[in-house]
Design a protein around this motif. Structure first.
Motif, PDB file in Angstrom:
ATOM      1  N   MET A   1       0.835  -1.192   0.000  1.00 58.61           N
ATOM      2  CA  MET A   1       0.000   0.000   0.000  1.00 58.61           C
ATOM      3  C   MET A   1       0.874   1.248   0.000  1.00 58.61           C
ATOM      4  O   MET A   1       1.918   1.289   0.645  1.00 58.61           O
ATOM      5  N   ALA A   2       0.433   2.260  -0.727  1.00 53.58           N
ATOM      6  CA  ALA A   2       1.206   3.495  -0.846  1.00 53.58           C
ATOM      7  C   ALA A   2       0.959   4.400   0.353  1.00 53.58           C
ATOM      8  O   ALA A   2      -0.125   4.407   0.937  1.00 53.58           O
ATOM      9  N   ASP A   3       1.986   5.170   0.703  1.00 52.13           N
ATOM     10  CA  ASP A   3       1.843   6.189   1.733  1.00 52.13           C
ATOM     11  C   ASP A   3       1.195   7.417   1.086  1.00 52.13           C
ATOM     12  O   ASP A   3       1.713   7.940   0.097  1.00 52.13           O
ATOM     13  N   PRO A   4       0.038   7.893   1.608  1.00 55.69           N
ATOM     14  CA  PRO A   4      -0.613   9.052   0.977  1.00 55.69           C
ATOM     15  C   PRO A   4       0.304  10.261   0.846  1.00 55.69           C
ATOM     16  O   PRO A   4       0.147  11.065  -0.082  1.00 55.69           O
ATOM     17  N   ALA A   5       1.269  10.392   1.735  1.00 57.12           N
ATOM     18  CA  ALA A   5       2.185  11.531   1.661  1.00 57.12           C
ATOM     19  C   ALA A   5       3.047  11.482   0.405  1.00 57.12           C
ATOM     20  O   ALA A   5       3.532  12.513  -0.065  1.00 57.12           O
ATOM     21  N   SER A   6       3.225  10.271  -0.170  1.00 59.81           N
ATOM     22  CA  SER A   6       4.097  10.140  -1.337  1.00 59.81           C
ATOM     23  C   SER A   6       3.482  10.729  -2.596  1.00 59.81           C
ATOM     24  O   SER A   6       4.193  11.049  -3.545  1.00 59.81           O
ATOM     25  N   TYR A   7       2.163  10.866  -2.643  1.00 59.42           N
ATOM     26  CA  TYR A   7       1.536  11.439  -3.836  1.00 59.42           C
ATOM     27  C   TYR A   7       0.685  12.661  -3.504  1.00 59.42           C
ATOM     28  O   TYR A   7      -0.089  13.119  -4.335  1.00 59.42           O
ATOM     29  N   ARG A   8       0.822  13.191  -2.306  1.00 61.80           N
ATOM     30  CA  ARG A   8       0.037  14.362  -1.933  1.00 61.80           C
ATOM     31  C   ARG A   8       0.482  15.580  -2.740  1.00 61.80           C
ATOM     32  O   ARG A   8       1.665  15.927  -2.745  1.00 61.80           O
ATOM     33  N   PRO A   9      -0.435  16.243  -3.434  1.00 60.09           N
ATOM     34  CA  PRO A   9      -0.044  17.434  -4.205  1.00 60.09           C
ATOM     35  C   PRO A   9       0.247  18.607  -3.274  1.00 60.09           C
ATOM     36  O   PRO A   9      -0.293  18.679  -2.158  1.00 60.09           O
ATOM     37  N   ALA A  10       1.109  19.482  -3.727  1.00 57.75           N
ATOM     38  CA  ALA A  10       1.405  20.674  -2.928  1.00 57.75           C
ATOM     39  C   ALA A  10       0.142  21.518  -2.777  1.00 57.75           C
ATOM     40  O   ALA A  10      -0.684  21.590  -3.687  1.00 57.75           O
ATOM     41  N   GLN A  11       0.033  22.160  -1.608  1.00 63.62           N
ATOM     42  CA  GLN A  11      -1.186  22.919  -1.304  1.00 63.62           C
ATOM     43  C   GLN A  11      -1.463  23.978  -2.363  1.00 63.62           C
ATOM     44  O   GLN A  11      -2.609  24.196  -2.758  1.00 63.62           O
ATOM     45  N   GLY A  12      -0.425  24.645  -2.840  1.00 64.70           N
ATOM     46  CA  GLY A  12      -0.614  25.714  -3.812  1.00 64.70           C
ATOM     47  C   GLY A  12      -1.004  25.225  -5.185  1.00 64.70           C
ATOM     48  O   GLY A  12      -1.489  26.002  -6.009  1.00 64.70           O
ATOM     49  N   GLU A  13      -0.777  23.934  -5.470  1.00 68.80           N
ATOM     50  CA  GLU A  13      -1.121  23.396  -6.783  1.00 68.80           C
ATOM     51  C   GLU A  13      -2.625  23.186  -6.942  1.00 68.80           C
ATOM     52  O   GLU A  13      -3.150  23.209  -8.053  1.00 68.80           O
ATOM     53  N   ILE A  14      -3.307  22.960  -5.855  1.00 66.37           N
ATOM     54  CA  ILE A  14      -4.734  22.615  -5.931  1.00 66.37           C
ATOM     55  C   ILE A  14      -5.559  23.892  -6.049  1.00 66.37           C
ATOM     56  O   ILE A  14      -5.461  24.784  -5.199  1.00 66.37           O
ATOM     57  N   PRO A  15      -6.377  24.015  -7.075  1.00 69.63           N
ATOM     58  CA  PRO A  15      -7.188  25.232  -7.232  1.00 69.63           C
ATOM     59  C   PRO A  15      -8.341  25.263  -6.224  1.00 69.63           C
ATOM     60  O   PRO A  15      -8.722  24.237  -5.650  1.00 69.63           O
ATOM     61  N   VAL A  16      -8.896  26.435  -6.028  1.00 68.43           N
ATOM     62  CA  VAL A  16     -10.037  26.600  -5.130  1.00 68.43           C
ATOM     63  C   VAL A  16     -11.353  26.607  -5.905  1.00 68.43           C
ATOM     64  O   VAL A  16     -12.410  26.819  -5.322  1.00 68.43           O
ATOM     65  N   ALA A  17     -11.290  26.363  -7.198  1.00 65.01           N
ATOM     66  CA  ALA A  17     -12.487  26.362  -8.050  1.00 65.01           C
ATOM     67  C   ALA A  17     -13.229  25.036  -7.910  1.00 65.01           C
ATOM     68  O   ALA A  17     -12.683  24.045  -7.427  1.00 65.01           O
ATOM     69  N   PRO A  18     -14.500  24.995  -8.341  1.00 70.88           N
ATOM     70  CA  PRO A  18     -15.212  23.715  -8.360  1.00 70.88           C
ATOM     71  C   PRO A  18     -14.612  22.767  -9.383  1.00 70.88           C
ATOM     72  O   PRO A  18     -14.031  23.204 -10.395  1.00 70.88           O
ATOM     73  N   GLY A  19     -14.732  21.483  -9.134  1.00 71.83           N
ATOM     74  CA  GLY A  19     -14.164  20.513 -10.058  1.00 71.83           C
ATOM     75  C   GLY A  19     -14.417  19.083  -9.626  1.00 71.83           C
ATOM     76  O   GLY A  19     -15.117  18.811  -8.651  1.00 71.83           O
ATOM     77  N   VAL A  20     -13.812  18.162 -10.384  1.00 74.01           N
ATOM     78  CA  VAL A  20     -13.957  16.726 -10.152  1.00 74.01           C
ATOM     79  C   VAL A  20     -12.560  16.130 -10.056  1.00 74.01           C
ATOM     80  O   VAL A  20     -11.657  16.512 -10.813  1.00 74.01           O
ATOM     81  N   TYR A  21     -12.371  15.199  -9.110  1.00 73.77           N
ATOM     82  CA  TYR A  21     -11.050  14.607  -8.910  1.00 73.77           C
ATOM     83  C   TYR A  21     -11.133  13.087  -9.019  1.00 73.77           C
ATOM     84  O   TYR A  21     -12.184  12.474  -8.817  1.00 73.77           O
ATOM     85  N   ARG A  22      -9.966  12.487  -9.367  1.00 70.69           N
ATOM     86  CA  ARG A  22      -9.883  11.039  -9.530  1.00 70.69           C
ATOM     87  C   ARG A  22      -8.677  10.506  -8.776  1.00 70.69           C
ATOM     88  O   ARG A  22      -7.556  11.009  -8.945  1.00 70.69           O
ATOM     89  N   PHE A  23      -8.879   9.488  -7.951  1.00 71.41           N
ATOM     90  CA  PHE A  23      -7.773   8.755  -7.332  1.00 71.41           C
ATOM     91  C   PHE A  23      -7.505   7.514  -8.168  1.00 71.41           C
ATOM     92  O   PHE A  23      -8.436   6.803  -8.573  1.00 71.41           O
ATOM     93  N   ARG A  24      -6.218   7.248  -8.436  1.00 62.69           N
ATOM     94  CA  ARG A  24      -5.822   6.090  -9.243  1.00 62.69           C
ATOM     95  C   ARG A  24      -4.895   5.185  -8.437  1.00 62.69           C
ATOM     96  O   ARG A  24      -4.170   5.649  -7.546  1.00 62.69           O
ATOM     97  N   ASP A  25      -4.886   3.881  -8.775  1.00 61.33           N
ATOM     98  CA  ASP A  25      -3.976   2.941  -8.111  1.00 61.33           C
ATOM     99  C   ASP A  25      -2.679   2.813  -8.895  1.00 61.33           C
ATOM    100  O   ASP A  25      -2.441   3.564  -9.864  1.00 61.33           O
ATOM    101  N   ASP A  26      -1.841   1.843  -8.504  1.00 60.19           N
ATOM    102  CA  ASP A  26      -0.529   1.675  -9.143  1.00 60.19           C
ATOM    103  C   ASP A  26      -0.642   1.354 -10.631  1.00 60.19           C
ATOM    104  O   ASP A  26       0.239   1.712 -11.412  1.00 60.19           O
ATOM    105  N   ALA A  27      -1.727   0.676 -11.022  1.00 59.41           N
ATOM    106  CA  ALA A  27      -1.898   0.300 -12.424  1.00 59.41           C
ATOM    107  C   ALA A  27      -2.549   1.403 -13.250  1.00 59.41           C
ATOM    108  O   ALA A  27      -2.814   1.209 -14.434  1.00 59.41           O
ATOM    109  N   GLY A  28      -2.830   2.543 -12.623  1.00 58.18           N
ATOM    110  CA  GLY A  28      -3.453   3.647 -13.330  1.00 58.18           C
ATOM    111  C   GLY A  28      -4.962   3.567 -13.407  1.00 58.18           C
ATOM    112  O   GLY A  28      -5.604   4.414 -14.040  1.00 58.18           O
TER     113      GLY A  28
END
Length: 647
Positions: free
Chosen positions: A1-28
């Motif tokens: 299992m992956a450590d969430p910290a290893s793929y956590r995006p930087a706070q400034g990278e994430i926009p404050v606008a509305p949107g949709v997000y996707r979590f992916r596993d090792d195989a994409g």
């Protein structure tokens, strides 16, 4: 299992606008899709301390190895894109509703020069007007066959239509008056279109005008002594009445609405939808779906609405949608459905009146659907075999547990504590082996009660093992039948978590029993607990093994609650009727058998009570007075302990 910290995006990278997000596993592969009014705070919430996350969310973020997002302009766009992606990627951590079959619709191909009426399934097409859905295709054909004598529109396929036109002779329906035969020119396109429009208006709920018109024409034909025409119109009128009788009036105000009813348990949710048009039920459909997390009812409602109307034509979306609870994003869902309908849509929770009564009926249908689904699933030999294999593998048992016993405790405060034992053999209930226990020790500790029950049950097992009758160990020498509690279970399941498991383990250890597997099943997260383990065994929520364990646990709970209610009802009537002279246990038992409960007995008159065998008029009057004197005591729901205002 992956450590969430290893793929956590930087706070400034994430926009404050509305949107949709996707979590992916090792195989994409996409494993979860979500939407947010503001992406930054929503995504940041997934990367906090794991102990603060829901167990299912923990599993998701540990399974994922990356996250990406798409920014949109509005929440409505985000909601539409979210469900589009759920349909496309089928993420394992999203709740998904799937039809267990393709429901048939009554369809009219209004886009053709000579429209035809037929049965259609699957995705809805442009240029087609739909009514339904119906539970069975034969129900559509029966309705159409009845109405064609009143509205003789085309119902044949393109091949039959072209063949009849080529040979200049209509098919059988044209000869018997159930088709106006546009194929051979008996009516032109405009005349046939008028028949189709009348049919559409009738199916759309405008029935009163047709009935009055036919009645008027029938009287006119009769007055003109055109008796054959009058007889035909009479038969047409009877056909219309037959169709209307099948479409029960449920809302007298002629409302167009879809009514959704839900029944859920920790693993599955059943949904039933009644389509009401012009106040009449025009169609019904339903789903039973696996739940992937502990979603609240508001989320289940929102998911169902999006699934129901995702590919629906504008005419298939009604003005009113009645639900048991408003969806999570009620305003956004309402706006999206209004856009797709091209007019206002109202999502409401009915509180009283005919609409509330209809909601109760739909919920009852959902309950029946869930029950049929569970019975069908439990009777499947392959599913049962798979369930036992999964339990064996998950618990590390040497063989599949062919006999499983489950124990549950039921109490209300410190009184009337009872326990139940249910038995499943080969994945099916063995009701002749069910047992009930009345807890002897006072107090309300479920843990102590569990210790007592396990001790009493397995003390009987040890006595059966020690028996040396000629007929064999554990066999009653007088009847030749097995003694009570003589069989050794392969697996013992207790309702509860580590405390209950520890109590059961202690009881078995004290008796020297070490050859029987033991687990506990906790209700909240459906966790399977082994003795002395600090972490639970997490079985997949959609697994047959967990489903079987849950069904056994629920059956033990039902059996315990039934026993508890019986004892509570008996103790309540005993205490209330103590002052009545000459009313012994036999007559009290007759009262309970006749009226069923203290509440119903309190509502009965002296004359009604006097009809019970052994109860005379004077005793009946004394019973009425005793019940009236005890009415100041609050009524209690014996299942939940709730104080009931309506006594």
């Amino acid at each position: 299992m992956a450590d969430p910290a290893s793929y956590r995006p930087a706070q400034g990278e994430i926009p404050v606008a509305p949107g949709v997000y996707r979590f992916r596993d090792d195989a994409g592969r996409v494993i979860y899709v979500g939407k947010a009014k503001s992406l930054r705070p929503r995504l940041s919430s997934y990367f906090q301390d794991l102990n603060n996350l829901h167990q299912r969310t923990q599993q998701m973020v540990l399974t994922a190895s990356s996250v990406d997002w798409t920014v949109v302009d509005t929440e409505v766009e985000a909601l539409a894109l979210e469900y589009s992606w759920i349909k496309e990627f089928d993420p394992r951590f999203n709740v998904k509703y799937r039809d267990d079959k393709s429901y048939p619709w009554l369809a009219v191909t209004v886009g053709e020069e000579f429209p035809r009426v037929t049965v259609m399934r699957g995705a809805q097409r442009k240029g087609v007007r739909y009514f339904g859905p119906y539970g069975h295709a034969w129900a559509i054909r029966d309705t159409v066959d009845t109405l064609l004598r009143v509205f003789p529109m085309r119902s044949c396929s393109q091949g039959v239509f072209r063949r009849a036109a080529a040979i200049g002779r209509p098919c059988l329906l044209g000869d018997i008056g159930k088709c106006a035969a546009p194929c051979v020119g008996r009516v032109d396109a405009d005349e046939h279109r008028a028949i189709v429009d009348d049919f559409l208006a009738f199916m759309g709920g405008q029935t009163a005008g047709f009935t009055k018109r036919i009645e008027k024409r029938m009287r006119e034909a009769s007055d003109a002594e055109e008796f054959e025409l009058a007889a035909k119109l009479r038969d047409d009128l009877a056909a219309i009445h037959r169709v209307l009788e099948k479409q029960t009036v449920v809302l007298g105000d002629g409302t167009d609405a879809d009514v959704l009813g839900f029944v859920d348990d920790p693993l599955e949710v059943a949904v039933q939808i009644f389509s009401v048009r012009g106040g009449r039920i025009r169609g019904q459909r339903g789903w039973v779906a696996d739940k992937t997390d502990e979603a609240p009812m508001s989320d289940l409602v929102q998911n169902a609405l999006m699934t129901l109307y995702e590919d629906a034509a504008p005419t298939a979306i009604p003005r009113d949608v009645l639900v048991p609870e408003l969806p999570s994003d009620a305003g956004v869902v309402t706006e999206l459905l209004s856009e797709r309908r091209g007019g206002p849509v109202s999502i409401k929770v009915p509180r009283r009146g005919d609409k509330r009564a209809l909601m109760a009926t739909v919920e009852q249908n959902a309950k029946q659907s869930m029950m049929r689904h569970k019975l069908k699933r439990s009777s499947d030999l392959t599913a049962r075999s798979l369930a036992l294999e999964e339990i064996q593998e998950a618990l590390g048992l040497p063989m599949a547990p062919l006999r499983i016993e489950c124990y549950d405790i039921s109490n209300l405060g410190a009184t009337e504590t009872v326990a139940s034992m249910v038995v499943f053999e080969d994945g099916l209930p063995r009701k002749s082996e069910y047992r009930r226990f009345t807890i002897r020790n006072e107090g309300q500790s479920d843990v102590a009660a569990m210790h007592e029950v396990i001790t009493r049950r397995f003390t009987q097992l040890l006595r059966a093992r020690e028996s040396n009758d000629e007929e064999g160990p554990g066999v009653d020498p007088e009847t030749g039948k097995p003694r009570r509690f003589a069989y050794t279970p392969s697996l013992v399941v207790v309702d509860g978590g580590p405390p209950q498991v520890a109590a059961a383990k202690a009881a078995m250890t004290e008796l020297g029993i070490t050859d029987i597997a033991l687990v506990g099943l906790a209700k909240r997260l459906e966790e399977v607990w082994l003795p002395d383990d600090t972490d639970p065994v997490i079985m997949p929520r959609t697994s047959e093994g967990l489903y079987l364990l849950q069904r056994i646990r629920d059956e033990a709970h039902r059996f315990a609650i039934t026993h508890h209610r019986q004892r509570r009802s008996k103790s309540m009537i005993d205490s209330i009727l103590d002052p009545v002279a000459g009313l012994g246990p036999t007559r009290r038992k007759a009262l309970i058998k006749t009226f069923g409960s203290v509440k119903k007995l309190r509502q009965a008159s002296a004359e009604e009570i006097a009809t019970v065998p052994g109860i005379g008029p004077a005793t009946a009057q004394s019973i009425v007075e005793a019940l009236a004197a005890g009415e100041s005591a609050p009524a209690v729901n014996t299942a939940t302990g709730e104080i009931l205002e309506d006594r």
